[in-house]
Design a protein around this motif. Structure first.
Motif, PDB file in Angstrom:
ATOM      1  N   HIS A   6      29.860 -22.564   1.845  1.00 14.68           N
ATOM      2  CA  HIS A   6      28.863 -22.381   2.912  1.00 14.68           C
ATOM      3  C   HIS A   6      29.481 -22.676   4.282  1.00 14.68           C
ATOM      4  N   GLN A   7      30.236 -23.767   4.384  1.00 15.02           N
ATOM      5  CA  GLN A   7      30.894 -24.113   5.649  1.00 15.02           C
ATOM      6  C   GLN A   7      31.909 -23.046   6.057  1.00 15.02           C
ATOM      7  N   PHE A   8      32.634 -22.526   5.074  1.00 20.03           N
ATOM      8  CA  PHE A   8      33.632 -21.491   5.351  1.00 20.03           C
ATOM      9  C   PHE A   8      32.960 -20.283   5.998  1.00 20.03           C
ATOM     10  N   LYS A   9      31.857 -19.834   5.415  1.00 19.20           N
ATOM     11  CA  LYS A   9      31.162 -18.652   5.933  1.00 19.20           C
ATOM     12  C   LYS A   9      30.592 -18.917   7.319  1.00 19.20           C
TER      13      LYS A   9
ATOM     14  N   GLN B 211      46.041 -18.090   7.019  1.00 18.35           N
ATOM     15  CA  GLN B 211      47.195 -18.151   7.913  1.00 18.35           C
ATOM     16  C   GLN B 211      47.153 -17.043   8.957  1.00 18.35           C
ATOM     17  N   ASN B 212      46.377 -15.993   8.695  1.00 18.55           N
ATOM     18  CA  ASN B 212      46.265 -14.868   9.616  1.00 18.55           C
ATOM     19  C   ASN B 212      45.159 -15.063  10.650  1.00 18.55           C
ATOM     20  N   ILE B 213      44.343 -16.094  10.439  1.00 15.19           N
ATOM     21  CA  ILE B 213      43.145 -16.243  11.279  1.00 15.19           C
ATOM     22  C   ILE B 213      43.429 -17.171  12.444  1.00 15.19           C
TER      23      ILE B 213
ATOM     24  N   THR C  93      31.737 -21.025   9.518  1.00 18.25           N
ATOM     25  CA  THR C  93      32.851 -21.132  10.459  1.00 18.25           C
ATOM     26  C   THR C  93      33.366 -19.760  10.858  1.00 18.25           C
ATOM     27  N   LEU C  94      33.376 -18.823   9.923  1.00 15.53           N
ATOM     28  CA  LEU C  94      33.837 -17.464  10.228  1.00 15.53           C
ATOM     29  C   LEU C  94      32.973 -16.785  11.291  1.00 15.53           C
ATOM     30  N   GLN C  95      31.718 -17.238  11.426  1.00 21.65           N
ATOM     31  CA  GLN C  95      30.803 -16.600  12.366  1.00 21.65           C
ATOM     32  C   GLN C  95      30.970 -17.109  13.791  1.00 21.65           C
ATOM     33  N   THR C  96      31.669 -18.217  13.971  1.00 18.29           N
ATOM     34  CA  THR C  96      31.815 -18.778  15.308  1.00 18.29           C
ATOM     35  C   THR C  96      32.793 -17.957  16.145  1.00 18.29           C
ATOM     36  N   LYS C  97      32.667 -18.049  17.446  1.00 22.82           N
ATOM     37  CA  LYS C  97      33.491 -17.270  18.363  1.00 22.82           C
ATOM     38  C   LYS C  97      34.763 -18.006  18.791  1.00 22.82           C
ATOM     39  N   GLU C  98      34.815 -19.288  18.551  1.00 25.96           N
ATOM     40  CA  GLU C  98      35.979 -20.073  18.966  1.00 25.96           C
ATOM     41  C   GLU C  98      37.071 -20.009  17.902  1.00 25.96           C
ATOM     42  N   PRO C  99      38.312 -20.395  18.228  1.00 28.26           N
ATOM     43  CA  PRO C  99      39.389 -20.412  17.220  1.00 28.26           C
ATOM     44  C   PRO C  99      39.034 -21.315  16.040  1.00 28.26           C
ATOM     45  N   VAL C 100      39.207 -20.796  14.831  1.00 27.49           N
ATOM     46  CA  VAL C 100      38.768 -21.534  13.639  1.00 27.49           C
ATOM     47  C   VAL C 100      39.862 -21.678  12.588  1.00 27.49           C
TER      48      VAL C 100
END
Length: 287
Positions: free
Chosen positions: A226-229, A284-286, A231-238
């Motif tokens: 749930h946290q992973f998903k 590693q790509n994110i 975090t993916l939605q945020t606009k800042e570097p994650v």
């Protein structure tokens, strides 16, 4: 993430070209190759890039063409030449040399005269070159964004699959205890001719259930997904935060694997770890 950006433009009498490319890296690592006379603005270009990119190895190539690639001046060390001349005159007098002292004698010494290449320090050159660099880094960032969107889709699919396997583990966990209760009851029944000490069996089953209990790990995996998903939605570097979440997912999977006392659970743990390993590579790509 990978990306590429390029821009070029005429500045004064020179044609400047700025190229940037990025590859995966855990941190922001910027390498710039440029003519020596431009080194004074290297830090400004690095600062510019860091406002658009926060993770990855960024390679920057700056080239210029034209007659005014640099400003070259002749520097004469008059004090040194005076000493040379005086010394030569003393040598002539001491050894009774009649040759005339010529310009060639002085120039052959070499160190009294040198050509210096001056940096292009005009504000106009700096400002326009920074603008070219910004065009290139924006192209680079846009390409990385497109790749990131595609990557996010793939990651979400893997997270959904991971959640399904975790749900299967949650359903399997109680069955392991039930199967153990049946096995131990059967064995006791065979050894004591049908007389079963229910209290002893319940104690053994309770100890076993506590040993193989994976409910906490399953709950934490659900929370991490749930946290992973989110975090993916945020606009800042994650990227770094996702690194941490993947490490925690792997920790929980390893714990379940060490507790597993069932073939089906062990098989699911293998699949779980396979997905987590792929997530680790993708993170590693994110940025």
């Amino acid at each position: 993430m990978t990306g590429f950006g390029r821009s070029s433009g005429q500045i004064q009498s020179c044609l400047f070209t700025v190229e940037m490319k990025s590859v995966n890296h855990r941190f922001l690592d910027i390498h710039i190759k440029m003519p020596k006379q431009l080194l004074s603005i290297e830090d400004k270009i690095k600062k510019l890039i860091s406002t658009y990119i926060s993770r990855g190895r960024i390679e920057v190539y700056i080239n210029l063409e034209g007659e005014l690639q640099s400003s070259k001046t002749i520097h004469i060390d008059w004090g040194l030449l005076d000493q040379y001349t005086e010394s030569l005159q003393q040598i002539k007098k001491r050894f009774s040399i009649n040759d005339d002292l010529s310009l060639n004698h002085i120039l052959s010494l070499g160190e009294g005269m040198e050509i210096r290449e001056e940096a292009l320090s005009s504000d106009e050159v700096e400002d326009e070159l920074i603008q070219l660099a910004e065009v290139a880094v924006k192209q680079l960032a846009d390409m990385r964004k497109v790749e990131g969107e595609q990557l996010a889709l793939d990651i979400n699919k893997r997270l959904d699959l991971l959640a399904e396997i975790n749900a299967d583990l949650q359903n399997m966990a109680p069955l392991v205890v039930d199967q153990y209760r049946e096995r131990i009851s059967k064995r006791v029944f065979e050894f004591v001719s049908g007389k079963i000490d229910e209290t002893r069996i319940l104690t053994e089953v309770a100890l076993f259930a506590d040993k193989v209990d994976i409910s906490e790990e399953i709950i934490r995996i659900h929370s991490h997904v749930h946290q992973f998903k989110q975090t993916l939605q945020t606009k800042e570097p994650v990227g770094r935060k996702l690194d941490f979440i993947v490490q925690e997912l792997n920790r929980e999977a390893n714990t379940i694997g060490s507790k597993a006392n069932d073939g089906a659970i062990a098989k699911n743990v293998v699949e779980l770890k396979s997905i987590i390993e792929k997530l680790k590579e993708q993170v590693q790509n994110i940025e």
